[in-house]
Design an enzyme around this catalytic site. Structure first.
Site, short mmCIF file in Angstrom:
data_model
loop_
_atom_site.label_atom_id
_atom_site.label_comp_id
_atom_site.label_asym_id
_atom_site.label_seq_id
_atom_site.Cartn_x
_atom_site.Cartn_y
_atom_site.Cartn_z
N GLY A 182 0.82 -1.19 0.00
CA GLY A 182 0.00 0.00 0.00
C GLY A 182 0.86 1.25 0.00
N ASN B 139 1.65 1.50 4.10
CA ASN B 139 2.17 0.28 4.73
C ASN B 139 2.18 -0.89 3.76
OD1 ASN B 139 2.52 1.29 7.44
ND2 ASN B 139 0.29 1.26 7.66
N ILE B 140 3.05 -1.83 4.06
CA ILE B 140 3.06 -3.13 3.40
C ILE B 140 2.55 -4.14 4.43
CG2 ILE B 140 4.48 -4.97 2.42
CD1 ILE B 140 6.39 -2.81 1.41
N VAL B 141 1.48 -4.84 4.07
CA VAL B 141 0.93 -5.89 4.94
C VAL B 141 1.41 -7.23 4.42
CG1 VAL B 141 -1.17 -6.94 5.86
CG2 VAL B 141 -1.10 -4.48 5.42
N GLY C 234 -7.45 -0.76 -9.02
CA GLY C 234 -6.35 -1.10 -8.12
C GLY C 234 -6.39 -2.56 -7.71
N ASP D 99 -5.56 -3.94 -5.01
CA ASP D 99 -6.11 -4.16 -3.66
C ASP D 99 -7.63 -4.25 -3.69
OD1 ASP D 99 -6.21 -1.46 -4.41
OD2 ASP D 99 -6.07 -0.74 -2.35
N THR E 38 -4.77 4.72 3.29
CA THR E 38 -4.33 6.04 2.84
C THR E 38 -5.48 6.77 2.17
OG1 THR E 38 -2.12 5.13 2.50
CG2 THR E 38 -2.59 7.27 1.50
#
Length: 258
Positions: A8, A11-13, A109, A111, A134
């Site tokens: 993201g 953050n990276i999950v 996207g 995601d 975000t």
């Protein structure tokens, strides 16, 4: 087990998932850093996996979704260095199980694709999917399981940063529970506005979307900030913290990776 990663803007999950059962074994977050190299990301992933007492040699595959193209190559390269396997990248050519009815499906996207793929496996359509990160995004899946569109709004932290930066007398605040809707000082007023204001926005958007659909939908929320806002919404919303990781596992299976 497989490694699932979502890149993201903030953050990276990442997490590991049992390849046979789909059980999520752990989840973690690191900051998205556009300056990191593949070696640096590989080192971070190694440390996190070991921190959760997972054996790296047991990772037999990886799937990645990303909304930050400059970071994708570094992350996938880091994974390749770590486990010696090319990752499945969510994008054109990857089976998702979605019928995307958008003007340009390629612009959607990854995601949002993953969240929707996860939701249609677990919830009754039509489905309204809220992801608060975000940006705050809302995706809509109709009663025939078609992804028909959605909307995008500034995320809570983006909005707070913008108002504090551009209004000299408004300070930065923490996202904590407001005492009441009508604040008695600047900080209380800001907390009320951001918490109750976003909850009311989501309630209103859900209502408008359902009017356009002509029927009520199952409403599902995910994202790190969603858990803070959902308790203040009047609409019934199911909170699923792991919606995206579950979706990555579903897409991984659809692409028959052995």
């Amino acid at each position: 087990m497989i490694l699932a990663i979502d890149i993201g803007n903030t953050n990276i999950v990442l997490g590991t998932i049992d390849k046979k059962t789909g059980e999520i074994l752990f989840t973690a977050r690191i900051s998205t850093d556009r300056t990191y190299t593949a070696d640096q990301y590989g080192f971070q992933f190694k440390n996190i996996i070991e921190l959760y007492n997972m054996e790296i040699q047991n990772i037999k595959g990886c799937i990645i979704s990303s909304v930050v193209p400059p970071v994708l190559n570094a992350v996938s390269g880091g994974v390749k260095r770590l486990i010696g396997i090319d990752s499945v990248i969510v994008g054109p050519g990857v089976k998702t199980g979605l019928n995307i009815l958008m003007d340009n499906p390629a612009q959607l996207g990854s995601d949002l694709v993953v969240n929707a793929a996860s939701a249609i496996e677990r919830f009754k359509p039509p489905i309204i999917i809220i992801d608060m990160g975000t940006a705050t995004t809302i995706s809509v899946v109709d009663s025939r399981k078609n992804y028909i569109g959605g909307c995008i709004m500034p995320g809570i932290k983006v909005s707070l940063d913008a108002i504090s930066k551009n209004a000299a007398q408004l300070p930065g605040i923490s996202l904590s529970e407001p005492k009441k809707t009508i604040g008695k000082n600047t900080i209380e007023c800001m907390r009320s506005g951001v918490i109750y204001g976003n909850a009311a926005m989501l309630d209103g958007m859900i209502e408008r979307i359902e009017e356009e659909l002509g029927e009520s939908g199952t409403v599902v929320a995910t994202g790190g900030i969603a858990g803070l806002i959902m308790p203040y919404c009047k609409k019934k919303i199911i909170y699923d913290e792991d919606l995206l990781l579950r979706g990555l596992y579903i897409i991984y299976k659809k692409n028959a990776v052995q």
